[in-house]
Design an enzyme around this catalytic site. Structure first.
Site, PDB file in Angstrom:
ATOM      1  N   TYR A  51       0.862  -1.199   0.000  1.00 23.07           N
ATOM      2  CA  TYR A  51       0.000   0.000   0.000  1.00 23.07           C
ATOM      3  C   TYR A  51       0.887   1.234   0.000  1.00 23.07           C
ATOM      4  O   TYR A  51       1.841   1.316   0.779  1.00 23.07           O
ATOM      5  CB  TYR A  51      -0.911   0.019   1.228  1.00 23.07           C
ATOM      6  CG  TYR A  51      -2.337  -0.316   0.874  1.00 23.07           C
ATOM      7  CD1 TYR A  51      -3.011   0.424  -0.094  1.00 23.07           C
ATOM      8  CD2 TYR A  51      -3.008  -1.367   1.483  1.00 23.07           C
ATOM      9  CE1 TYR A  51      -4.319   0.119  -0.444  1.00 23.07           C
ATOM     10  CE2 TYR A  51      -4.313  -1.676   1.138  1.00 23.07           C
ATOM     11  CZ  TYR A  51      -4.965  -0.932   0.171  1.00 23.07           C
ATOM     12  OH  TYR A  51      -6.242  -1.229  -0.168  1.00 23.07           O
ATOM     13  N   GLU A  53      -0.468   4.843  -0.626  1.00 23.39           N
ATOM     14  CA  GLU A  53      -1.209   6.081  -0.906  1.00 23.39           C
ATOM     15  C   GLU A  53      -0.294   7.287  -0.765  1.00 23.39           C
ATOM     16  O   GLU A  53       0.507   7.373   0.176  1.00 23.39           O
ATOM     17  CB  GLU A  53      -2.377   6.266   0.077  1.00 23.39           C
ATOM     18  CG  GLU A  53      -3.561   5.395  -0.214  1.00 23.39           C
ATOM     19  CD  GLU A  53      -3.577   4.175   0.667  1.00 23.39           C
ATOM     20  OE1 GLU A  53      -2.475   3.687   1.026  1.00 23.39           O
ATOM     21  OE2 GLU A  53      -4.687   3.716   0.989  1.00 23.39           O
ATOM     22  N   ASP A 197      -6.379  13.099 -25.445  1.00 29.13           N
ATOM     23  CA  ASP A 197      -6.467  11.703 -25.006  1.00 29.13           C
ATOM     24  C   ASP A 197      -5.751  10.860 -26.059  1.00 29.13           C
ATOM     25  O   ASP A 197      -6.278  10.592 -27.134  1.00 29.13           O
ATOM     26  CB  ASP A 197      -7.937  11.296 -24.878  1.00 29.13           C
ATOM     27  CG  ASP A 197      -8.090   9.843 -24.410  1.00 29.13           C
ATOM     28  OD1 ASP A 197      -7.120   9.074 -24.516  1.00 29.13           O
ATOM     29  OD2 ASP A 197      -9.198   9.492 -23.957  1.00 29.13           O
ATOM     30  N   THR A 223      -3.403   5.425 -22.143  1.00 25.51           N
ATOM     31  CA  THR A 223      -3.320   4.119 -21.492  1.00 25.51           C
ATOM     32  C   THR A 223      -1.983   3.497 -21.885  1.00 25.51           C
ATOM     33  O   THR A 223      -1.402   3.840 -22.912  1.00 25.51           O
ATOM     34  CB  THR A 223      -4.473   3.195 -21.915  1.00 25.51           C
ATOM     35  OG1 THR A 223      -4.618   3.268 -23.324  1.00 25.51           O
ATOM     36  CG2 THR A 223      -5.769   3.580 -21.249  1.00 25.51           C
ATOM     37  N   LYS A 226      -2.025  -0.261 -24.892  1.00 29.44           N
ATOM     38  CA  LYS A 226      -2.456  -0.356 -26.303  1.00 29.44           C
ATOM     39  C   LYS A 226      -1.205  -0.352 -27.186  1.00 29.44           C
ATOM     40  O   LYS A 226      -0.385  -1.259 -27.072  1.00 29.44           O
ATOM     41  CB  LYS A 226      -3.432   0.773 -26.623  1.00 29.44           C
ATOM     42  CG  LYS A 226      -4.729   0.693 -25.796  1.00 29.44           C
ATOM     43  CD  LYS A 226      -5.757   1.709 -26.234  1.00 29.44           C
ATOM     44  CE  LYS A 226      -7.083   1.551 -25.526  1.00 29.44           C
ATOM     45  NZ  LYS A 226      -7.223   2.359 -24.312  1.00 29.44           N
ATOM     46  N   ARG A 232      -1.829  -3.111 -18.321  1.00 28.93           N
ATOM     47  CA  ARG A 232      -3.082  -2.352 -18.319  1.00 28.93           C
ATOM     48  C   ARG A 232      -2.934  -1.195 -17.329  1.00 28.93           C
ATOM     49  O   ARG A 232      -2.504  -1.391 -16.197  1.00 28.93           O
ATOM     50  CB  ARG A 232      -4.251  -3.235 -17.873  1.00 28.93           C
ATOM     51  CG  ARG A 232      -4.469  -4.469 -18.713  1.00 28.93           C
ATOM     52  CD  ARG A 232      -5.858  -5.010 -18.531  1.00 28.93           C
ATOM     53  NE  ARG A 232      -6.795  -4.209 -19.291  1.00 28.93           N
ATOM     54  CZ  ARG A 232      -6.960  -4.284 -20.615  1.00 28.93           C
ATOM     55  NH1 ARG A 232      -6.259  -5.133 -21.344  1.00 28.93           N
ATOM     56  NH2 ARG A 232      -7.828  -3.500 -21.219  1.00 28.93           N
TER      57      ARG A 232
END
Ligand code: DSN
Length: 415
Positions: A51, A53, A197, A223, A226, A232
């Protein structure tokens, strides 16, 4: 160590089945690719356990000394790759990245210009069924009726009329180069911010075969899985001016704990995409798309906008067979081992669930080493499958031909 010793037979069996599917069929979904073993190793690494954050040097939990180095490496590499001032590598997906940008730059109800979904835009560019469309006042621009390409005069007219706070450039189903500079000009004319984008074309930009929007934009999102061929996930690049607002909008605005195993894999992908080999790969994606488009046109398919400049093409099936829908074509092609997706074409008379078109992309087949001769073969196999779609034996025989075509190009032969 008391790890469970029982193998999960169900998942082992399903993983093997998916490896076989990916090794023996054609993956022509324009937004998919095959990640390298190094990317997949990082995705399956111990960073999945942590974790973290916050951001490097400013975490809410202890034990993040190593994670900080990973995330810093990913940020540094991606800034160098695209020439950006600032990067946030935490978005879990492109949709999260886009929503974080809107949260950073807009107030609910603000006006935004984006490409309409039915003309190639994305759900997060203001679709009424997406939170982007519910929270903000999106106005859709469209491709021109005459040549099915972006028409900057029309974008400028809409911008002058609606005075948007933000203009969103970029697409998920647009086969042509999107020049960033004219969008900057329109944005400046109306005092709007500009976001690009670049989800689909990030790899093409990194490989030098599409103009880089970073120098012209306030923010660029993309992203990583692709054309960029990573894990991903999503990423946001911005000018220094917007860095703090964007970081705050990603965490705590849109997400909780970042997925540091994915961020480690993003760092691997950014390094892979900065090589000379990746430039050669990107150029071949485009050459393959162009060869495939030409061969499909030769089989009687009309190509939206007349062809392609990038990694994808949109095929209008009506010229091939007036009765054939995108839905039916997608299903029978899948049976023959040719996997792609149905897609609306501009002003499609059929519903988005049925469609008159197909979207076809070459990033994955290019990764596995296919070139122009294989593109001609793919077009022939597609046309033959669709012509004989009611003949199950013929489709089964074409499935064997696809298997034979794929065999020497299997992406994961060792698995
Ligand atoms: N699902 C992606 C695509 O296929 O283009 C967009 O999010």
């Amino acid at each position: 160590m008391p790890w469970p010793t029982l193998p999960d037979d169900d998942i082992v069996r399903l993983t093997e089945a998916e490896v076989i599917r990916q090794n023996t069929a054609l993956q022509l979904i324009a937004s998919e690719n095959f990640a390298s073993p190094a990317v997949m190793r990082a995705t399956g690494s111990v960073f999945t356990n942590k974790y973290s954050e916050g951001y490097p040097g400013r975490r809410y939990y202890g034990g993040n000394q190593v994670v900080d180095e990973v995330e810093e490496l990913a940020r540094t590499r991606v800034c160098a790759l695209f020439g950006a001032d600032h990067a946030n590598v935490q978005p879990h997906a492109g949709a999260n990245a886009n929503m974080a940008v809107y949260q950073a730059l807009l107030e609910p109800g603000d006006t935004v210009l984006g490409l309409s979904l039915d003309h190639g835009g994305h759900l997060t560019h203001g679709s009424p069924v997406n939170s982007s469309g519910l929270m903000y006042n999106f106005i859709g621009y469209r491709v021109s009726e005459s040549d099915e390409r972006l028409e900057m005069d029309a974008v400028a007219e809409l911008a002058a009329k609606h005075r948007p706070k933000l203009i969103v450039a970029g697409a998920t189903a647009y086969p042509r180069t999107i020049e960033p500079e004219p969008f900057r000009k329109v944005a400046d004319e109306v005092g709007a911010l500009l976001m690009f984008d670049a989800a689909h074309i990030a790899g093409l930009i990194a490989g030098g075969v599409h103009p880089n929007p970073v120098p012209f934009c306030d923010v660029v999102t993309f992203t990583t899985h692709k054309t960029l061929r990573g894990p991903r996930g999503g990423c946001i690049l911005s000018t220094s001016e917007h860095a703090a607002a964007i970081d705050k909008a990603v965490f705590p605005g849109q997400q909780g704990g970042p997925q540091e195993h994915s961020i480690a894999a993003k760092a691997v992908a950014f390094a892979e995409a900065s090589t000379e080999e990746f430039k050669v790969y990107s150029a071949q994606i485009v050459a393959n798309a162009s060869a495939l488009a030409e061969a499909l046109a030769g089989e009687g398919f009309r190509l939206v906008s007349g062809g392609t400049d990038n990694h994808l093409m949109l095929v209008d099936l009506r010229s091939f067979d007036e009765e054939l829908t995108g839905k039916e074509a997608q299903i029978v092609l899948d049976e023959a081992g040719i996997t792609l997706n149905r897609n609306s074409i501009p002003d499609d008379p059929r519903s988005p669930f049925v469609t008159s078109g197909l979207r076809i992309g070459t990033p994955a087949v290019t990764t596995q080493g296919m070139k122009e001769p294989e593109m001609a073969e793919i077009a022939r196999l597609m046309a033959a499958t669709l012509r004989q779609r009611t003949d199950a034996a013929a489709v089964a025989s074409l499935r064997e031909e696809v298997r034979n075509l794929c065999e020497p190009f299997a992406p994961y032969p060792e698995m």
